[in-house]
Design an enzyme around this catalytic site. Sequence first.
Site, mmCIF file in Angstrom:
data_model
loop_
_atom_site.group_PDB
_atom_site.id
_atom_site.type_symbol
_atom_site.label_atom_id
_atom_site.label_comp_id
_atom_site.label_asym_id
_atom_site.label_seq_id
_atom_site.Cartn_x
_atom_site.Cartn_y
_atom_site.Cartn_z
ATOM 1 N N CYS A 345 0.793 -1.243 0.000
ATOM 2 C CA CYS A 345 0.000 0.000 0.000
ATOM 3 C C CYS A 345 0.824 1.291 0.000
ATOM 4 O O CYS A 345 0.581 2.162 -0.838
ATOM 5 C CB CYS A 345 -0.993 0.043 1.143
ATOM 6 S SG CYS A 345 -1.100 -1.419 2.134
ATOM 7 N N ARG A 374 7.893 -10.425 5.836
ATOM 8 C CA ARG A 374 7.385 -10.213 7.185
ATOM 9 C C ARG A 374 8.214 -11.042 8.160
ATOM 10 O O ARG A 374 8.424 -12.243 7.940
ATOM 11 C CB ARG A 374 5.909 -10.608 7.279
ATOM 12 C CG ARG A 374 5.072 -9.676 6.412
ATOM 13 C CD ARG A 374 3.617 -10.013 6.400
ATOM 14 N NE ARG A 374 2.950 -9.171 5.393
ATOM 15 C CZ ARG A 374 1.672 -9.258 5.071
ATOM 16 N NH1 ARG A 374 0.917 -10.131 5.693
ATOM 17 N NH2 ARG A 374 1.150 -8.475 4.158
ATOM 18 N N GLN A 392 1.325 -11.318 -2.854
ATOM 19 C CA GLN A 392 -0.132 -11.246 -2.771
ATOM 20 C C GLN A 392 -0.682 -10.784 -4.107
ATOM 21 O O GLN A 392 0.006 -10.115 -4.858
ATOM 22 C CB GLN A 392 -0.547 -10.223 -1.722
ATOM 23 C CG GLN A 392 -0.316 -10.678 -0.302
ATOM 24 C CD GLN A 392 -1.001 -9.754 0.675
ATOM 25 O OE1 GLN A 392 -0.927 -8.539 0.543
ATOM 26 N NE2 GLN A 392 -1.679 -10.327 1.635
ATOM 27 N N ASP A 394 -2.389 -8.360 -4.609
ATOM 28 C CA ASP A 394 -2.706 -7.180 -3.829
ATOM 29 C C ASP A 394 -3.118 -6.050 -4.769
ATOM 30 O O ASP A 394 -2.490 -5.858 -5.798
ATOM 31 C CB ASP A 394 -1.381 -6.826 -3.148
ATOM 32 C CG ASP A 394 -1.563 -5.958 -1.949
ATOM 33 O OD1 ASP A 394 -2.711 -5.746 -1.554
ATOM 34 O OD2 ASP A 394 -0.542 -5.506 -1.432
ATOM 35 N N HIS A 396 -4.851 -1.808 -4.769
ATOM 36 C CA HIS A 396 -5.393 -0.646 -4.065
ATOM 37 C C HIS A 396 -6.209 0.175 -5.030
ATOM 38 O O HIS A 396 -5.738 0.513 -6.105
ATOM 39 C CB HIS A 396 -4.264 0.153 -3.427
ATOM 40 C CG HIS A 396 -3.563 -0.658 -2.381
ATOM 41 N ND1 HIS A 396 -2.435 -1.379 -2.646
ATOM 42 C CD2 HIS A 396 -3.917 -0.942 -1.099
ATOM 43 C CE1 HIS A 396 -2.096 -2.056 -1.556
ATOM 44 N NE2 HIS A 396 -2.972 -1.807 -0.608
ATOM 45 N N LYS A 476 -13.751 -3.917 7.335
ATOM 46 C CA LYS A 476 -13.383 -4.780 6.213
ATOM 47 C C LYS A 476 -14.363 -5.924 6.017
ATOM 48 O O LYS A 476 -15.049 -6.333 6.951
ATOM 49 C CB LYS A 476 -11.961 -5.304 6.371
ATOM 50 C CG LYS A 476 -11.714 -6.108 7.624
ATOM 51 C CD LYS A 476 -10.233 -6.513 7.693
ATOM 52 C CE LYS A 476 -9.955 -7.233 9.000
ATOM 53 N NZ LYS A 476 -8.574 -7.605 9.205
ATOM 54 N N HIS A 522 -8.265 -1.391 0.055
ATOM 55 C CA HIS A 522 -7.238 -2.430 -0.053
ATOM 56 C C HIS A 522 -7.988 -3.714 -0.353
ATOM 57 O O HIS A 522 -8.953 -4.026 0.335
ATOM 58 C CB HIS A 522 -6.520 -2.685 1.271
ATOM 59 C CG HIS A 522 -5.909 -1.482 1.897
ATOM 60 N ND1 HIS A 522 -4.561 -1.339 2.038
ATOM 61 C CD2 HIS A 522 -6.461 -0.385 2.443
ATOM 62 C CE1 HIS A 522 -4.311 -0.205 2.661
ATOM 63 N NE2 HIS A 522 -5.450 0.395 2.924
#
Length: 646
Positions: A345, A374, A392, A394, A396, A476, A522
């Site tokens: 992000c 991580r 991911q 992922d 946005h 979420k 997200h």
Amino acid sequence: MSSNVTVKVNGVSRVVPVGTVVREVLDGIPSRDLVAARVNGKVVDLTRKLEHDASVEPVLADSPEGLEVIRHSTAHLMAMAVQALYPGTQVTIGPVIEDGFFYDFAPAAPFTVEDLPKIEARMRELANADHKIQRTEVSREDAIRRFAAMGEKYKVEIIQGIPDDRVSIYSQGDWMDLCRGPHVPSTRYLKAFKLTSVAGAYWRGDEHNAMLSRIYGTAFASKEALEEHLKLVELARQRDHRKLGREMGLYIFDPISPGSPFYLPKGVIIFNALVDYMRRLYRRYGYDEVVTPLLFKNELWNTSGHWENFRENMFLSPDPDSETHSIDTGPDGWREGYGLKPMNCPGHTFVYRAEKRSYRDLPLRLAEFSRLHRAERSGTLHGLMRVRELSQDDAHIFCREDQIEDEIALNLQMVREVYDALGFERVEFKLATMPEHHLGTEEQWRMSEAKLGNAMSRNEIAFEINPKEGAFYGPKIEIYVSDALKRKWQVATIQLDYNAPERFDLTYTNSAGAEERPVVIHRAILGSLERFIGVLIEHTGGVLPLWLAPEQVRVLSLSEKVEDYTREVTGLLKREGFRAHGDLRNQKLGFKVREAELAKVPYMVVVGEREAASRSVSLRLLRGEKSNAMPLAALVELLKKEPIPA
Ligand SMILES: [Zn+2]
Ligand SMILES: [Zn+2]
């Protein structure tokens, strides 16, 4: 004092004499199903006497609380059997755990799995003997005296640590144990149990203490439920993605990089097939893919809030230009040094800010598959399910307030499309709402929660509320899939974020020419690709649909005489775009088939002299079907008919 009490059972009140036992007011429920009762919310024995007004509810054998009572009672039964079979063994504790129970003993010699059938057999005898289970309250001192006399020094130590003046003891037959309860009324209620394994465990979990011998077991309300559970446990063992990954040649792990998979060529095929699939969807759903840096100055993590909330989970690095080459992990350490990104992000906000945005440019949907890092603790790492390095799917979405609902609805549509295509039949949705610690006003929160809820309702999606489980910056939608082993996995999330646009000072020009803040959504649909591949392998047992199968067709030759024809068939399939290999080794067909099955190759094509003469093949599917004398062209047609999503 009145000699009666008022009890409320299933909403109906009645008056009974003080001291009536709970079991009596729950008449009408078959005794085999009823194992305990909830009195004013607390689970107690059916033999408990009613001293005050109360609401009483039945606790049935197959309810979660009922199962706990059964499992803990089975732990007692096991301890009774163990002490009968191994005199001198001391008992310690026997709690209920997920899917079962354990009991820690101090025996003369540690138990082995070979001891389990004998203990189980004795448990069955004791269960059939229908020993009544009785609760008595005694003074603490009395309890200490009794257990000391029995030589139970661990029990004595436990009781000495209890602050209460009175403690409860449960007895069955000639055996007793200190326990808070509750328990089933008699041992004959325990019909469906299985001892599963043994392990060493330190007394009180402290390595300076004596090593005890732990026996694990499980118990259910019925034999059918127990068998179903044992079947799933065995299936989970066979389908463990670490085992299948090795057998299928997909990935390896090495202590040289803990928690970071090494994808082998076949594993990369699955990884890329999933990414390619998402890319096809991105074209249809209007996403743009970006690649942003892996390494950022910690200044970025300070702006995003990661430095404050997430830095223990980040891999940090010194600034190569600094003279000290040291890392300051303190609250102000962000002024120097670098950090590997744990999420995409913050990087995406820089892509957004790189140009001046107008209301007409929105929504802007940015996707990225970059590697993320991580710093998970080594004890928590588990195959592909919990890793330190991941990708991911992922994305946005930067949009206007009035676009939120439509964007959420589009994403929900995408989620359903993806999980349908991937063969997950059961998908559940939850709305995670405002947590204790949150940014923004309650009014804002309720409004955004309503937006997420409306978008789901508009898509005819039933959802549960997951109270106070939202992110600190916004509510979420959590999306769960159930796998073939009936386990639930949270995969996708869709989150609303008003915080990042504020922190990174993101703006767009509205239709009136004024500056406004966009909102960030997200969202990830597969979530971590690593975890998703792990889930997919265990869900399918490695039997993947053709488009994901690393090796789609293996051509097995029956003899050296058909080498040329085997090569020809393999070559044709490759030219048609399939991942095909020939197995020309001088081995028995049975051996070659077994190897192909272990590698989970969906199509096995067998060629011998008859097939070569008629330019055909014999087909065996991993799923089981077979067909003989299939012309080559028909095989290609069949393969082309296998669905490829998007
Ligand atoms: Zn107990
Ligand atoms: Zn994000």
